[in-house]
Design a protein around this motif. Structure first.
Motif, PDB file in Angstrom:
ATOM      1  N   LEU A 147      38.872  61.656  35.006  1.00 32.77           N
ATOM      2  CA  LEU A 147      39.473  60.738  35.873  1.00 32.77           C
ATOM      3  C   LEU A 147      40.984  60.743  35.936  1.00 32.77           C
ATOM      4  N   TYR A 193      42.927  58.448  38.536  1.00 32.91           N
ATOM      5  CA  TYR A 193      42.704  57.060  37.837  1.00 32.91           C
ATOM      6  C   TYR A 193      43.356  57.047  36.238  1.00 32.91           C
ATOM      7  N   GLU A 194      44.145  56.103  36.131  1.00 33.40           N
ATOM      8  CA  GLU A 194      44.975  56.116  34.788  1.00 33.40           C
ATOM      9  C   GLU A 194      44.325  54.771  33.934  1.00 33.40           C
ATOM     10  N   ASP A 195      43.719  54.031  34.521  1.00 32.43           N
ATOM     11  CA  ASP A 195      43.237  53.058  33.875  1.00 32.43           C
ATOM     12  C   ASP A 195      42.179  53.311  32.850  1.00 32.43           C
ATOM     13  N   ASP A 196      42.031  52.470  31.831  1.00 30.73           N
ATOM     14  CA  ASP A 196      41.132  52.493  30.608  1.00 30.73           C
ATOM     15  C   ASP A 196      39.466  52.549  31.336  1.00 30.73           C
ATOM     16  N   PRO A 197      38.697  53.534  30.988  1.00 31.97           N
ATOM     17  CA  PRO A 197      37.441  53.660  31.343  1.00 31.97           C
ATOM     18  C   PRO A 197      36.598  52.429  31.491  1.00 31.97           C
ATOM     19  N   LEU A 219      37.841  50.513  34.346  1.00 27.93           N
ATOM     20  CA  LEU A 219      37.265  51.235  35.631  1.00 27.93           C
ATOM     21  C   LEU A 219      35.891  50.839  36.043  1.00 27.93           C
ATOM     22  N   HIS A 255      35.514  47.498  37.424  1.00 27.94           N
ATOM     23  CA  HIS A 255      35.781  47.562  38.882  1.00 27.94           C
ATOM     24  C   HIS A 255      34.702  48.131  39.460  1.00 27.94           C
ATOM     25  N   MET A 256      34.165  49.152  39.135  1.00 29.36           N
ATOM     26  CA  MET A 256      32.806  49.392  39.808  1.00 29.36           C
ATOM     27  C   MET A 256      31.694  48.688  40.183  1.00 29.36           C
ATOM     28  N   THR A 269      33.675  52.916  45.660  1.00 34.41           N
ATOM     29  CA  THR A 269      33.855  53.541  44.145  1.00 34.41           C
ATOM     30  C   THR A 269      33.021  54.782  44.241  1.00 34.41           C
ATOM     31  N   LEU A 323      35.457  57.371  42.284  1.00 36.59           N
ATOM     32  CA  LEU A 323      35.304  56.985  40.807  1.00 36.59           C
ATOM     33  C   LEU A 323      33.882  57.294  40.070  1.00 36.59           C
TER      34      LEU A 323
END
Length: 801
Positions: A81, A86-90, A93, A96-97, A252, A255
């Motif tokens: 990630l 991508y730095e956000d928590d999985p 994420l 979001h996906m 996405t 990601l």
């Protein structure tokens, strides 16, 4: 160039985006995006989504389940990630996906729907392979001509446009309809029209390429299909200009790609570590000695389970080899009207082999008793195919048949026991037939009947070279495999994928006969294979549903009776343990393993008789000692290979250009069938409608479904059993040797450079270190190692420029 040539060239170009679809009775697993393999994976799934509407990556829910089950290493995921930005928590994420997933459907084109309905009606009638009671008139003249004959009588076709007076040839029709469109639009027009019914067009493409018996009798071409389609579109006044709009790229996708790479790396890391550790142990161990028996199985993932349990029962050595056992042949069984290609679809058969009776008394017994069973089977087949006949027959037959139906439904296990007793009373073909292996100096079609002595020697030597054999036991068993299932249109998908959806037993019998040939064995000794006089080769077949291994032992001499009986006893023990493991994987009671697997094979209401190759994710090429004693959970293809016995790399080249390509086909079909079953799979078996003995519909019509059913992939509606990962191949060999093979085969480097599979080499000549293929024949260490772990800490990453 003439207009006709330009049309056909444009069709050929457009057809590369169509995946071939084999008839369901000879199901062949293949990458549904095979036409896009010359592009990077990410670009390919985007283009396929634009053309076919299919999703290219697992859903957020699938990734979340993998995380929760520990299938994705959190540290590896964080690294992937981070590298992707991508730095956000999985979890954030994944939310979001899920929230941005495009779940909207495009509006249906009513005019195009009308065209599809007409085409599928006549395609099913024309392409039928023996199940229809009334076939399409004038089929022998070809699809386009037959369609011309029925079009004027079909009330569903408007009396408008070119359809009112169809030209005699497809090219004339296509040229007329395309007249308003510049030649630059022809390929995209053809692509869109072929993609409208990808199942039917995939079947047409395969049938035209194969040029088999059905195609010879009733020819069809993509040009003929497109001519009919374009004429129908003209009749309903539908636009055929290529669409200028495309599906918005999946926001996405990048990601999802990071999550997928982390999942794959987590699985691959464990597999590579196992091979690396065992590589060191192998170098320090003494593997001399003669095992009690050697058994060669298909590289199929299902073989891993039974092999592991056989080895645990005694001093047995198992090997993995492509399930057609290296003999590309066309096989015709006893008393059958047709031959089958018993080899992978990437090969053409080179020999015609047929079963020849050698025992008249046993043959007469077989013919008499099997006739009774065949009559019963024909009645059941008729009842399944025709509901009206079923009601009439049951009413006439009375309560006795009703009780039989109830028993078949309510106690399938007991019915199977009775059928087994009946089957046991009928001699099997291998008990009174032998494959006609010796060259007959005659031909069946274009194929020679049998094999010359030189050819036999070459096939045997190739097998032993590829597996790195030096020692031979008293018993050597070539074990093909087949599945057992009832009332299942997808039954051939559970047979040997290396044999084009056919059982592998015939190929095993042929190789065993070759290796028992005295001339062949003498020639093999001249080539360095010291086969002891007391070594006997025999064939067998592994039932992958029940894990029973049947030995074809009629030619085994009495001197080997004790060896054979001990092997039978140990195979029975191995079966009990393997069946318990399979039952547990299907969430049944492991203690009822054999009974449960037999019930699943016999139950005509069972949608999941076995898992097939679900779960496949890895391919290990190397000595069995690298993985023996390790539970690989039935997820890895295993091909025996000894690099030290392959100085020129020819054996490795054969494995990479053959079995590795086939396993990648299998892997990608399972992958895409899982990530988007509606587009690349075939939906639920519960609503399948078999058509023409060539495929299945969902519901009462439409396009042929192209991939695997949900029950072959999912434990439940929201619970995938198959983990959708691209294939991770691990090779035990010097990395330079692997690079030499890749450098000579652009088709392999294309697959690797475009990320359709991964490749890791554990190099026994470099302190058993692992190297990952990067790009353009460049390699890097598979993991960060301390300097003390490296033979030469100053050496750069391995490469071969």
């Amino acid at each position: 160039m003439s207009t006709e040539s330009a049309i056909h060239d444009s069709i050929d170009t457009a057809a590369t985006t169509v995946g071939s679809l084999w008839p369901i009775h000879s199901f062949v697993t293949a990458n549904p995006l095979a036409g896009f393999e010359n592009q990077p994976f990410g670009e390919a799934v985007t283009q396929a989504a634009d053309l076919l509407g299919g999703r290219g990556y697992p859903s957020a829910e699938t990734f979340r389940a993998a995380l929760e089950r520990g299938q994705i290493d959190p540290e590896i995921l964080d690294a992937e990630l981070s590298e992707a930005g991508y730095e956000d928590d999985p979890e954030i994420l994944l939310d979001h996906m899920a929230n941005t997933a495009d779940a909207t459907d495009s509006d249906s084109d009513t005019a195009t729907d009308r065209v599809d309905q007409v085409l599928t009606k006549w395609l099913s009638a024309f392409l039928d392979e023996g199940s229809a009671h009334w076939s399409m008139p004038n089929r022998e003249a070809g699809f386009y001509t037959a369609f011309r004959g029925v079009a004027e009588h079909d009330g569903d076709i408007p009396d408008e446009g070119i359809i009112t007076d169809l030209p005699e040839t497809p090219s004339e029709t296509i040229e007329t309809v395309l007249a308003p469109h510049p030649e630059s639009q022809w390929v995209p027009i053809f692509e869109e029209q072929l993609a409208a019914l990808p199942g039917w067009t995939g079947l047409i493409k395969q049938r035209a390429d194969d040029e088999g018996a059905w195609q010879s009798a009733y020819p069809i071409s993509l040009a003929g299909y497109l001519a009919a389609r374009l004429a129908l579109l003209d009749a309903v006044d539908a636009a055929i200009a290529p669409s200028n709009t495309s599906i918005d790229p999946d926001p996405t996708a990048e990601l999802a790609g990071a999550f997928l790479r982390a999942w794959e790396a987590s699985y691959r890391g464990d597999l590579v570590e196992t091979v690396s550790v065992e590589s060191q142990s192998l170098a320090d161990s003494d593997t001399s000695g003669r095992p009690d028996a050697q058994m060669v199985f298909c590289i199929d993932t299902r073989s891993e389970i039974i092999r592991r349990h056989i080895e645990a029962t005694g001093d047995y050595e198992t090997h993995g080899y492509a399930g057609f056992f290296g003999v590309p042949m066309e096989y015709q069984g006893y008393d059958t009207d047709v031959s089958v290609d018993a080899c992978p679809p990437i090969l053409d058969p080179q020999h015609h082999v047929t079963d020849v009776p050698t025992d008249d008394d046993t043959r007469e017994s077989h013919d008499r008793l099997s006739g009774i069973r065949e009559t019963a089977d024909e009645i059941i087949e008729t009842l399944e195919a025709n509901a009206a006949t079923a009601y009439g027959f049951v009413e006439t037959a009375g309560s006795g048949y009703g009780l039989a139906l109830a028993a078949r439904t309510l106690v399938p296990g007991r019915v199977q026991e009775l059928l087994d007793v009946a089957d046991d009373s009928v001699p099997d073909e291998h008990e009174f037939c032998e494959p006609l292996v010796h060259h007959q100096h005659t031909y069946t079609g274009d194929l020679p009947v049998g094999l010359t002595t030189d050819e036999k020697v070459e096939y045997a030597a190739t097998a032993f070279d590829l597996m790195g054999w030096e020692t031979f036991s008293r018993l050597v068993v070539f074990t093909g495999h087949a599945s057992e299932t009832t009332n299942n249109p997808y039954d051939s998908s559970l047979d040997c994928g290396a044999c084009a959806g056919n059982p592998g037993g015939p190929n095993a019998r042929v190789l065993a006969a070759i290796c028992n040939d005295t001339e062949v064995r003498s020639a093999l000794r001249d080539r360095g294979f010291e086969i002891p006089e007391d070594t006997v080769f025999l064939a067998g077949e592994h039932n992958t549903t029940t894990d029973e291994v049947e030995l074809y032992d009629s030619d085994v001499p009495e001197s080997h009776t004790d060896d054979l009986e001990q092997l039978r006893a140990d195979l029975a023990t191995a079966r009990e343990n393997a069946a318990a493991e399979r039952a547990e994987s299907m969430r049944s009671d492991a203690s009822s393993g054999v009974n449960e697997t037999e019930r699943r094979a016999a139950d005509w209401a069972e949608t999941r008789p076995e898992w097939g190759l679900a779960g496949n994710a890895g391919f290990v090429i190397g000595p069995r000692e690298l993985t023996s004693g390790v539970d690989l959970d039935g997820r890895a293809f295993l091909h025996s290979y000894d690099w030290s016995a392959d100085p020129d790399g020819e054996a490795l080249e054969a494995i990479l250009t053959g079995p590795m390509v086939v396993t990648q086909w299998i892997n990608t079909q399972y992958y895409f069938s899982t990530v988007d079953n509606a587009v690349y799979g075939s939906g639920s078996k519960v609503t399948h409608n078999p058509v023409g003995n060539v495929g299945v519909y969902q519901g009462n019509g439409g396009d042929l479904m192209t991939g695997l059913p949900l029950q072959s992939l999912m434990a439940a509606d929201d619970d995938p059993y198959h983990q959708p990962l691209r294939l991770s191949t691990v090779i035990h060999a010097p990395v330079d040797c692997v690079n030499d093979v890749l450098a000579d085969h652009a088709e392999l480097t294309d697959l690797l450079d475009n990320n359709w599979l991964s490749l890791t080499v554990v190099d026994p000549t470099q302190d058993h270190r692992a190297f990952e293929y990067e790009h353009d024949l460049e390699w890097s260490p598979a993991s960060e190692l301390s300097e003390t772990d490296l033979a030469d800490p100053t050496a750069p990453a391995v490469s071969d420029d």
